[in-house]
Design a protein around this motif. Structure first.
Motif, PDB file in Angstrom:
ATOM      1  N   ILE A  16      10.677  59.762  67.651  1.00 42.05           N
ATOM      2  CA  ILE A  16      11.647  59.904  68.745  1.00 42.05           C
ATOM      3  C   ILE A  16      12.858  59.006  68.503  1.00 42.05           C
ATOM      4  O   ILE A  16      14.005  59.422  68.713  1.00 42.05           O
ATOM      5  CB  ILE A  16      10.980  59.586  70.100  1.00 42.05           C
ATOM      6  N   SER A  17      12.641  57.793  68.031  1.00 38.80           N
ATOM      7  CA  SER A  17      13.747  56.880  67.738  1.00 38.80           C
ATOM      8  C   SER A  17      14.663  57.444  66.667  1.00 38.80           C
ATOM      9  O   SER A  17      15.889  57.395  66.785  1.00 38.80           O
ATOM     10  CB  SER A  17      13.213  55.513  67.297  1.00 38.80           C
ATOM     11  N   ILE A  18      14.074  57.983  65.614  1.00 40.33           N
ATOM     12  CA  ILE A  18      14.878  58.576  64.538  1.00 40.33           C
ATOM     13  C   ILE A  18      15.682  59.762  65.068  1.00 40.33           C
ATOM     14  O   ILE A  18      16.866  59.917  64.753  1.00 40.33           O
ATOM     15  CB  ILE A  18      13.989  58.978  63.345  1.00 40.33           C
ATOM     16  N   ALA A  19      15.067  60.597  65.897  1.00 38.11           N
ATOM     17  CA  ALA A  19      15.767  61.753  66.466  1.00 38.11           C
ATOM     18  C   ALA A  19      16.959  61.303  67.319  1.00 38.11           C
ATOM     19  O   ALA A  19      18.055  61.876  67.233  1.00 38.11           O
ATOM     20  CB  ALA A  19      14.801  62.595  67.297  1.00 38.11           C
ATOM     21  N   ILE A  20      16.772  60.263  68.109  1.00 36.37           N
ATOM     22  CA  ILE A  20      17.860  59.757  68.956  1.00 36.37           C
ATOM     23  C   ILE A  20      19.000  59.220  68.088  1.00 36.37           C
ATOM     24  O   ILE A  20      20.174  59.473  68.361  1.00 36.37           O
ATOM     25  CB  ILE A  20      17.332  58.683  69.928  1.00 36.37           C
ATOM     26  N   ILE A  21      18.668  58.501  67.042  1.00 35.43           N
ATOM     27  CA  ILE A  21      19.691  57.956  66.137  1.00 35.43           C
ATOM     28  C   ILE A  21      20.481  59.079  65.481  1.00 35.43           C
ATOM     29  O   ILE A  21      21.715  59.029  65.405  1.00 35.43           O
ATOM     30  CB  ILE A  21      19.055  57.028  65.088  1.00 35.43           C
ATOM     31  N   VAL A  22      19.793  60.117  65.035  1.00 37.25           N
ATOM     32  CA  VAL A  22      20.473  61.257  64.404  1.00 37.25           C
ATOM     33  C   VAL A  22      21.415  61.927  65.391  1.00 37.25           C
ATOM     34  O   VAL A  22      22.560  62.259  65.051  1.00 37.25           O
ATOM     35  CB  VAL A  22      19.434  62.263  63.843  1.00 37.25           C
ATOM     36  N   ILE A  23      20.987  62.107  66.617  1.00 37.47           N
ATOM     37  CA  ILE A  23      21.846  62.736  67.637  1.00 37.47           C
ATOM     38  C   ILE A  23      23.078  61.877  67.916  1.00 37.47           C
ATOM     39  O   ILE A  23      24.196  62.383  67.983  1.00 37.47           O
ATOM     40  CB  ILE A  23      21.045  62.976  68.937  1.00 37.47           C
ATOM     41  N   ILE A  24      22.899  60.593  68.045  1.00 36.78           N
ATOM     42  CA  ILE A  24      24.030  59.692  68.325  1.00 36.78           C
ATOM     43  C   ILE A  24      25.025  59.691  67.169  1.00 36.78           C
ATOM     44  O   ILE A  24      26.236  59.781  67.381  1.00 36.78           O
ATOM     45  CB  ILE A  24      23.525  58.268  68.630  1.00 36.78           C
ATOM     46  N   VAL A  25      24.537  59.607  65.946  1.00 36.24           N
ATOM     47  CA  VAL A  25      25.425  59.594  64.778  1.00 36.24           C
ATOM     48  C   VAL A  25      26.171  60.914  64.668  1.00 36.24           C
ATOM     49  O   VAL A  25      27.382  60.945  64.440  1.00 36.24           O
ATOM     50  CB  VAL A  25      24.625  59.282  63.489  1.00 36.24           C
ATOM     51  N   THR A  26      25.482  62.026  64.861  1.00 35.09           N
ATOM     52  CA  THR A  26      26.124  63.342  64.782  1.00 35.09           C
ATOM     53  C   THR A  26      27.188  63.488  65.861  1.00 35.09           C
ATOM     54  O   THR A  26      28.287  63.970  65.598  1.00 35.09           O
ATOM     55  CB  THR A  26      25.068  64.458  64.926  1.00 35.09           C
ATOM     56  N   ALA A  27      26.893  63.072  67.075  1.00 36.37           N
ATOM     57  CA  ALA A  27      27.869  63.157  68.160  1.00 36.37           C
ATOM     58  C   ALA A  27      29.078  62.276  67.873  1.00 36.37           C
ATOM     59  O   ALA A  27      30.211  62.647  68.161  1.00 36.37           O
ATOM     60  CB  ALA A  27      27.217  62.744  69.482  1.00 36.37           C
ATOM     61  N   GLY A  28      28.867  61.120  67.288  1.00 34.34           N
ATOM     62  CA  GLY A  28      29.975  60.229  66.938  1.00 34.34           C
ATOM     63  C   GLY A  28      30.902  60.836  65.908  1.00 34.34           C
ATOM     64  O   GLY A  28      32.117  60.767  66.033  1.00 34.34           O
ATOM     65  N   PHE A  29      30.332  61.473  64.890  1.00 38.37           N
ATOM     66  CA  PHE A  29      31.164  62.126  63.883  1.00 38.37           C
ATOM     67  C   PHE A  29      31.938  63.285  64.489  1.00 38.37           C
ATOM     68  O   PHE A  29      33.113  63.483  64.200  1.00 38.37           O
ATOM     69  CB  PHE A  29      30.323  62.631  62.713  1.00 38.37           C
ATOM     70  N   ALA A  30      31.306  64.059  65.336  1.00 41.20           N
ATOM     71  CA  ALA A  30      31.980  65.197  65.960  1.00 41.20           C
ATOM     72  C   ALA A  30      33.123  64.737  66.844  1.00 41.20           C
ATOM     73  O   ALA A  30      34.212  65.305  66.823  1.00 41.20           O
ATOM     74  CB  ALA A  30      30.982  66.021  66.767  1.00 41.20           C
ATOM     75  N   ALA A  31      32.906  63.686  67.624  1.00 37.26           N
ATOM     76  CA  ALA A  31      33.963  63.172  68.502  1.00 37.26           C
ATOM     77  C   ALA A  31      35.111  62.601  67.689  1.00 37.26           C
ATOM     78  O   ALA A  31      36.277  62.814  67.998  1.00 37.26           O
ATOM     79  CB  ALA A  31      33.397  62.113  69.435  1.00 37.26           C
ATOM     80  N   GLY A  32      34.814  61.877  66.643  1.00 36.63           N
ATOM     81  CA  GLY A  32      35.849  61.305  65.793  1.00 36.63           C
ATOM     82  C   GLY A  32      36.669  62.358  65.098  1.00 36.63           C
ATOM     83  O   GLY A  32      37.867  62.244  64.953  1.00 36.63           O
ATOM     84  N   GLU A  33      36.044  63.434  64.689  1.00 38.50           N
ATOM     85  CA  GLU A  33      36.735  64.503  63.991  1.00 38.50           C
ATOM     86  C   GLU A  33      37.739  65.180  64.906  1.00 38.50           C
ATOM     87  O   GLU A  33      38.859  65.466  64.521  1.00 38.50           O
ATOM     88  CB  GLU A  33      35.706  65.525  63.501  1.00 38.50           C
ATOM     89  N   LYS A  34      37.375  65.428  66.140  1.00 42.98           N
ATOM     90  CA  LYS A  34      38.286  66.068  67.084  1.00 42.98           C
ATOM     91  C   LYS A  34      39.486  65.186  67.376  1.00 42.98           C
ATOM     92  O   LYS A  34      40.603  65.653  67.418  1.00 42.98           O
ATOM     93  CB  LYS A  34      37.553  66.376  68.388  1.00 42.98           C
ATOM     94  N   LYS A  35      39.252  63.918  67.574  1.00 44.74           N
ATOM     95  CA  LYS A  35      40.328  63.007  67.944  1.00 44.74           C
ATOM     96  C   LYS A  35      41.299  62.778  66.795  1.00 44.74           C
ATOM     97  O   LYS A  35      42.497  62.714  66.988  1.00 44.74           O
ATOM     98  CB  LYS A  35      39.736  61.664  68.370  1.00 44.74           C
ATOM     99  N   ASP A  36      40.804  62.641  65.590  1.00 43.99           N
ATOM    100  CA  ASP A  36      41.637  62.266  64.460  1.00 43.99           C
ATOM    101  C   ASP A  36      42.328  63.429  63.772  1.00 43.99           C
ATOM    102  O   ASP A  36      43.256  63.223  63.022  1.00 43.99           O
ATOM    103  CB  ASP A  36      40.789  61.517  63.419  1.00 43.99           C
ATOM    104  N   SER A  37      41.872  64.633  63.984  1.00 47.41           N
ATOM    105  CA  SER A  37      42.390  65.765  63.238  1.00 47.41           C
ATOM    106  C   SER A  37      42.856  66.895  64.141  1.00 47.41           C
ATOM    107  O   SER A  37      42.156  67.881  64.317  1.00 47.41           O
ATOM    108  CB  SER A  37      41.308  66.300  62.284  1.00 47.41           C
ATOM    109  N   PRO A  38      44.038  66.758  64.731  1.00 45.60           N
ATOM    110  CA  PRO A  38      44.517  67.870  65.546  1.00 45.60           C
ATOM    111  C   PRO A  38      44.766  69.094  64.671  1.00 45.60           C
ATOM    112  O   PRO A  38      45.222  68.977  63.541  1.00 45.60           O
ATOM    113  CB  PRO A  38      45.816  67.344  66.150  1.00 45.60           C
ATOM    114  N   ARG A  39      44.428  70.232  65.174  1.00 47.29           N
ATOM    115  CA  ARG A  39      44.598  71.471  64.420  1.00 47.29           C
ATOM    116  C   ARG A  39      45.714  72.304  65.030  1.00 47.29           C
ATOM    117  O   ARG A  39      46.037  72.181  66.197  1.00 47.29           O
ATOM    118  CB  ARG A  39      43.295  72.269  64.408  1.00 47.29           C
ATOM    119  N   GLY A  40      46.294  73.163  64.233  1.00 47.82           N
ATOM    120  CA  GLY A  40      47.368  74.001  64.706  1.00 47.82           C
ATOM    121  C   GLY A  40      48.708  73.320  64.491  1.00 47.82           C
ATOM    122  O   GLY A  40      48.845  72.392  63.707  1.00 47.82           O
ATOM    123  N   CYS A  41      49.700  73.804  65.209  1.00 49.87           N
ATOM    124  CA  CYS A  41      51.063  73.279  65.094  1.00 49.87           C
ATOM    125  C   CYS A  41      51.366  72.408  66.308  1.00 49.87           C
ATOM    126  O   CYS A  41      51.148  72.821  67.438  1.00 49.87           O
ATOM    127  CB  CYS A  41      52.048  74.428  65.029  1.00 49.87           C
TER     128      CYS A  41
END
Length: 99
Positions: A16-41
């Motif tokens: 369960i601990s490993i699963a929680i860590i994986v979810i937190i890390v994945t969510a962090g990467f997804a949030a960072g990607e949206k904020k740092d990389s605006p798409r479109g014009c």
């Protein structure tokens, strides 16, 4: 029997601990990607001018448009960035600032 129950409990906690860590890390990467990389014009303030960014990369600077000469509302919008679906829409919008 007690040892087996404790072992199963410990393994469950680890899984369960490993699963929680994986979810937190994945969510962090997804949030960072949206904020740092605006798409479109995006038309955005650039220094004291206006620039066109395409997929987060500086594409063109409109140095003939000086931010200080624009109305406050326009400056505010440009500082936050104005998104467009296509490059053509962004270029048509720049004509409003160009006079």
């Amino acid at each position: 029997m007690l040892f087996k129950t404790r072992k199963n409990f410990a393994v469950s906690i680890i899984v369960i601990s490993i699963a929680i860590i994986v979810i937190i890390v994945t969510a962090g990467f997804a949030a960072g990607e949206k904020k740092d990389s605006p798409r479109g014009c995006v038309l955005k303030a650039y220094k004291n001018t206006v620039a066109l960014f395409v997929d987060g990369e500086l594409e063109r600077v409109y140095s003939d448009i000086v931010l200080d000469t624009l109305p406050e509302q326009d400056i505010y919008q440009l500082k936050n960035g104005i998104a467009f679906d296509t490059r053509e829409e962004a270029e048509r919008a720049i004509e409003d600032y160009d006079g």
